[in-house]
Scaffold this motif. Structure first.
Motif, PDB file in Angstrom:
ATOM      1  N   VAL A 113       0.888  -1.113   0.124  1.00  0.00           N
ATOM      2  CA  VAL A 113      -0.271   0.331   0.022  1.00  0.00           C
ATOM      3  C   VAL A 113       0.557   1.274   0.508  1.00  0.00           C
ATOM      4  CG1 VAL A 113      -1.526   0.561   1.105  1.00  0.00           C
ATOM      5  CG2 VAL A 113      -1.776  -1.024   1.146  1.00  0.00           C
ATOM      6  N   ALA A 114       1.794   0.771   1.010  1.00  0.00           N
ATOM      7  CA  ALA A 114       3.008   2.363   0.917  1.00  0.00           C
ATOM      8  C   ALA A 114       3.795   2.915  -0.266  1.00  0.00           C
ATOM      9  CB  ALA A 114       3.816   2.757   1.837  1.00  0.00           C
ATOM     10  N   ASP A 115       3.136   1.982  -1.867  1.00  0.00           N
ATOM     11  CA  ASP A 115       4.210   2.709  -2.730  1.00  0.00           C
ATOM     12  C   ASP A 115       3.006   2.932  -3.159  1.00  0.00           C
ATOM     13  OD1 ASP A 115       6.623   1.422  -1.932  1.00  0.00           O
ATOM     14  OD2 ASP A 115       5.904  -0.826  -3.469  1.00  0.00           O
ATOM     15  N   ASP A 116       1.806   2.570  -3.365  1.00  0.00           N
ATOM     16  CA  ASP A 116       1.042   3.055  -3.744  1.00  0.00           C
ATOM     17  C   ASP A 116       0.205   4.676  -3.762  1.00  0.00           C
ATOM     18  OD1 ASP A 116       0.552   0.829  -5.698  1.00  0.00           O
ATOM     19  OD2 ASP A 116      -0.547  -0.532  -4.742  1.00  0.00           O
ATOM     20  N   VAL A 117       0.422   4.879  -2.379  1.00  0.00           N
ATOM     21  CA  VAL A 117      -0.752   5.934  -1.885  1.00  0.00           C
ATOM     22  C   VAL A 117       0.257   7.136  -2.112  1.00  0.00           C
ATOM     23  CG1 VAL A 117      -2.296   4.956  -0.474  1.00  0.00           C
ATOM     24  CG2 VAL A 117      -0.095   5.613   0.770  1.00  0.00           C
ATOM     25  N   SER A 118      -0.407   8.824  -2.011  1.00  0.00           N
ATOM     26  CA  SER A 118       0.553   9.809  -2.111  1.00  0.00           C
ATOM     27  C   SER A 118       0.726   9.444  -0.307  1.00  0.00           C
ATOM     28  CB  SER A 118      -0.646  10.837  -2.644  1.00  0.00           C
ATOM     29  OG  SER A 118      -1.719  10.784  -2.329  1.00  0.00           O
ATOM     30  N   ILE A 119       1.910   9.269  -0.215  1.00  0.00           N
ATOM     31  CA  ILE A 119       2.370   9.702   1.532  1.00  0.00           C
ATOM     32  C   ILE A 119       4.007   9.368   1.941  1.00  0.00           C
ATOM     33  CG2 ILE A 119       1.192   7.637   2.872  1.00  0.00           C
ATOM     34  CD1 ILE A 119       0.033   9.674   5.008  1.00  0.00           C
ATOM     35  N   ASN A 120       4.028   9.666   2.573  1.00  0.00           N
ATOM     36  CA  ASN A 120       5.291   9.950   2.692  1.00  0.00           C
ATOM     37  C   ASN A 120       5.850   8.056   3.534  1.00  0.00           C
ATOM     38  OD1 ASN A 120       8.030   9.918   4.572  1.00  0.00           O
ATOM     39  ND2 ASN A 120       8.596  11.027   2.925  1.00  0.00           N
ATOM     40  N   LYS A 121       6.732   7.138   2.388  1.00  0.00           N
ATOM     41  CA  LYS A 121       6.629   5.797   3.133  1.00  0.00           C
ATOM     42  C   LYS A 121       7.213   5.794   4.070  1.00  0.00           C
ATOM     43  CE  LYS A 121       7.661   1.684   0.485  1.00  0.00           C
ATOM     44  NZ  LYS A 121       8.231   1.015  -0.031  1.00  0.00           N
ATOM     45  N   PHE A 122       7.780   6.995   4.779  1.00  0.00           N
ATOM     46  CA  PHE A 122       8.545   6.287   6.148  1.00  0.00           C
ATOM     47  C   PHE A 122       7.625   7.152   7.340  1.00  0.00           C
ATOM     48  CE2 PHE A 122      12.353   5.987   3.607  1.00  0.00           C
ATOM     49  CZ  PHE A 122      12.572   5.061   3.483  1.00  0.00           C
ATOM     50  N   VAL A 123       6.896   8.612   6.864  1.00  0.00           N
ATOM     51  CA  VAL A 123       5.838   8.860   7.662  1.00  0.00           C
ATOM     52  C   VAL A 123       4.868   7.487   7.636  1.00  0.00           C
ATOM     53  CG1 VAL A 123       4.264  10.792   8.235  1.00  0.00           C
ATOM     54  CG2 VAL A 123       6.052  11.257   6.904  1.00  0.00           C
ATOM     55  N   LEU A 124       4.092   6.920   6.581  1.00  0.00           N
ATOM     56  CA  LEU A 124       3.418   6.113   6.823  1.00  0.00           C
ATOM     57  C   LEU A 124       3.616   4.621   7.593  1.00  0.00           C
ATOM     58  CD1 LEU A 124       0.588   5.167   5.625  1.00  0.00           C
ATOM     59  CD2 LEU A 124       1.690   4.037   4.182  1.00  0.00           C
ATOM     60  N   LEU A 125       4.809   4.088   7.449  1.00  0.00           N
ATOM     61  CA  LEU A 125       5.076   3.622   8.372  1.00  0.00           C
ATOM     62  C   LEU A 125       5.547   3.353   9.652  1.00  0.00           C
ATOM     63  CD1 LEU A 125       8.574   1.854   5.778  1.00  0.00           C
ATOM     64  CD2 LEU A 125       5.389   0.738   6.022  1.00  0.00           C
ATOM     65  N   ALA A 126       6.261   3.902   9.662  1.00  0.00           N
ATOM     66  CA  ALA A 126       6.130   4.981  11.139  1.00  0.00           C
ATOM     67  C   ALA A 126       4.826   5.067  12.297  1.00  0.00           C
ATOM     68  CB  ALA A 126       7.112   6.209  11.453  1.00  0.00           C
TER      69      ALA A 126
END
Length: 527
Positions: A113-126
């Motif tokens: 999902v992180a690869d698809d959505v328009s949000i910083n990947k590291f912010v999302l994962l954190a």
């Protein structure tokens, strides 16, 4: 050993082949073609791609089932049993949080999902990993203190919906609500679930007391709550985190090139794509490191047991690599193709097709097989794996059907989510505790990599054709939310199953008591 491998292979075939067969039937009948001309066989590359993807999924699921029993499950049991015996609560909190956060930070479903959505990947994962880490700690402390799981679910879902209300009244940010609920579902996937289930079972076996069976479950359900809270806080604190969603076009390439691209990392042109070889290492390595540190200090297993567990991890690694490569290379583009093609059909055909796809999608999730096996083992055969799978299949079928209805007619996800959780909370008071705990775990487990990489792209494909756009914030509002629905309906399905079993047991007990009564009992003289 040979029988175990054969059994895992047969189970994998029965899990994967139904959804592959349905896709071929949809294409053959023209309802949702994945190629320009199936009948003339003019361009069969997507049919070959689907066949190659099916082979990778079957092989991957086979090895994952075998490896999870030897590695992830054993580590969770050992650490759960050891931590529950710790007198130093600080050690329990530190290691529980580290395990929950680190494994979630690299959960394959989240990475997809992180690869698809328009949000910083590291912010999302954190954001998601911190939420899971906190609630894993809360879940373990609850078990150690022997507190009621129902009370804790009531408390935290009250907090969740109170915070959600703040977002609902925000005109600019309320379109992101479906994705926030999705965040709770994608958290618990193929890497996270086996470990958290085993961790909960290990703690319950030592500190669960008379209710050790009930306390073996519930940790996955609690862990799913954390990301909903943290993602809501993130959007409220930093509204600029999200930008309009953009549908990625399906890349044109050979089958071998697709699999190579999914397998290997790619950092060219500013892209951050680790590939399944690296992503799975990221998912499993944190668990191994934390376990080895904890094991050397507190557990100190024999070299034989340690080597067997590491071998299980190696098998799990290759299983997840094969599975997720097949998902990324084949199932995601096929899902989008099915969606864009299906969008041309009438609404009732789309809804019906989504229901049947939901019935078989759940069988393809690796973590579901771990959960249902553990349910059968801990309940000592009272809860049959086959029965649970049927209940989950119906639940997920209804979930995807309702998601299609919501996408087609564009109304708020809150019309489903609020009544759904009210029903599940009310059922908690009439269903045996063990079914409530298993139900909330089932909800988190059902929404794994297959749902994320096939069903979600399919719904997005349908919506992109219906609104005639490929970039809009409306995708978050109307196309996302299917993962949240997949996480919700199994809760009600398993609780309903528990209610039926409870009613049948009560009827059987009443019949037995009636049959043992004898009219001559009144003649007995009591001294």
């Amino acid at each position: 050993m040979k029988n175990r491998y054969i059994s895992a292979f047969v189970t994998s075939c029965f899990s994967i082949l139904p959804i592959i067969l349905i896709i071929y039937i949809l294409s053959a009948t023209g309802l949702a073609s994945i190629g320009p001309s199936f009948k003339q066989w003019s361009d069969p590359k997507y049919y070959y791609l689907l066949a190659a993807g099916a082979a990778a999924l079957i092989l991957g699921l086979t090895f994952f089932q075998i490896g999870a029993n030897k590695g992830l499950t054993k580590i969770g049991e050992y650490m759960g049993s050891s931590m529950s015996a710790q007198k130093n609560l600080f050690i329990v909190i530190i290691f529980s949080f580290a395990l929950g956060a680190l494994i979630t930070c690299a959960e394959p479903s989240i990475l997809i999902v992180a690869d698809d959505v328009s949000i910083n990947k590291f912010v999302l994962l954190a954001s998601i990993s911190i939420g899971v880490g906190i609630f894993v700690v809360i879940g373990i402390i609850r078990t150690i203190l022997k507190k009621s799981l129902k009370t804790w679910y009531l408390l935290f879902y009250f907090i969740v919906f109170s915070v959600i209300c703040l977002l609902q009244i925000d005109k600019n940010n309320h379109p992101f609500l479906p994705f926030i609920f999705d965040a709770g579902g994608i958290t618990t996937g193929s890497a996270t679930v086996p470990f958290i289930l085993a961790l909960g079972a290990g703690v319950a076996s030592v500190r669960g007391g008379n209710q050790s069976k009930e306390n073996s479950f519930g940790l996955v359900g609690l862990a799913s709550i954390g990301p909903i809270l943290t993602m809501t806080i993130l959007i409220l604190a930093k509204p600029s985190s999200f930008t309009p969603y953009s549908v990625n076009p399906i890349s044109d390439g050979s089958i071998s090139q697709r699999f190579v691209n999914a397998l290997l990392p790619d950092f060219s042109n500013g892209a951050i794509h680790f590939g399944t070889l690296i992503e799975v290492i990221m998912a499993l390595l944190p668990i191994v490191i934390i376990f080895l540190i904890y094991e050397r200090i507190f557990i100190k297993l024999s070299a034989k047991k340690l080597s067997e567990m590491m071998f299980g991890f190696v098998i799990s690694y290759f299983g997840l690599v094969f599975f997720l490569t097949g998902v990324a290379a084949a199932m995601s583009p096929i899902g989008q193709l099915v969606g864009t093609s299906l969008a041309g059909q009438s609404d009732w055909i789309i809804i019906l097709v989504c229901f049947f796809l939901g019935l078989v999608t759940i069988l393809c999730e690796p973590a579901v097989h771990v959960l249902t096996t553990q349910m059968e083992q801990i309940s000592e055969g009272q809860v049959k794996k086959k029965t649970v799978l049927i209940a989950l299949s119906i639940g997920v079928g209804v979930a995807i059907c309702l998601s299609a209805i919501r996408t087609l007619f564009e109304f708020s996800i809150m019309w489903f989510v609020v009544p759904g959780y009210i029903i599940s909370i009310l059922l908690m008071f009439v269903v045996p505790d063990i079914y409530t705990a298993m139900a909330f775990d089932s909800g988190g487990t059902a929404s794994g990599p297959m749902a994320v990489s096939f069903i979600l792209p399919m719904i997005i494909g349908i919506y992109s054709v219906r609104i005639g756009q490929t970039e809009s914030v409306l995708f978050y509002e109307n196309a996302f939310g299917v993962i949240a629905m997949i996480a919700l309906t199994p809760i009600i399905a398993i609780q309903s199953l528990g209610l039926v079993v409870d009613i049948k047991n009560a009827q059987a007990l009443r019949i037995m008591r009636t049959s043992t009564q004898d009219a001559r009992n009144s003649e007995i003289i009591h001294f």
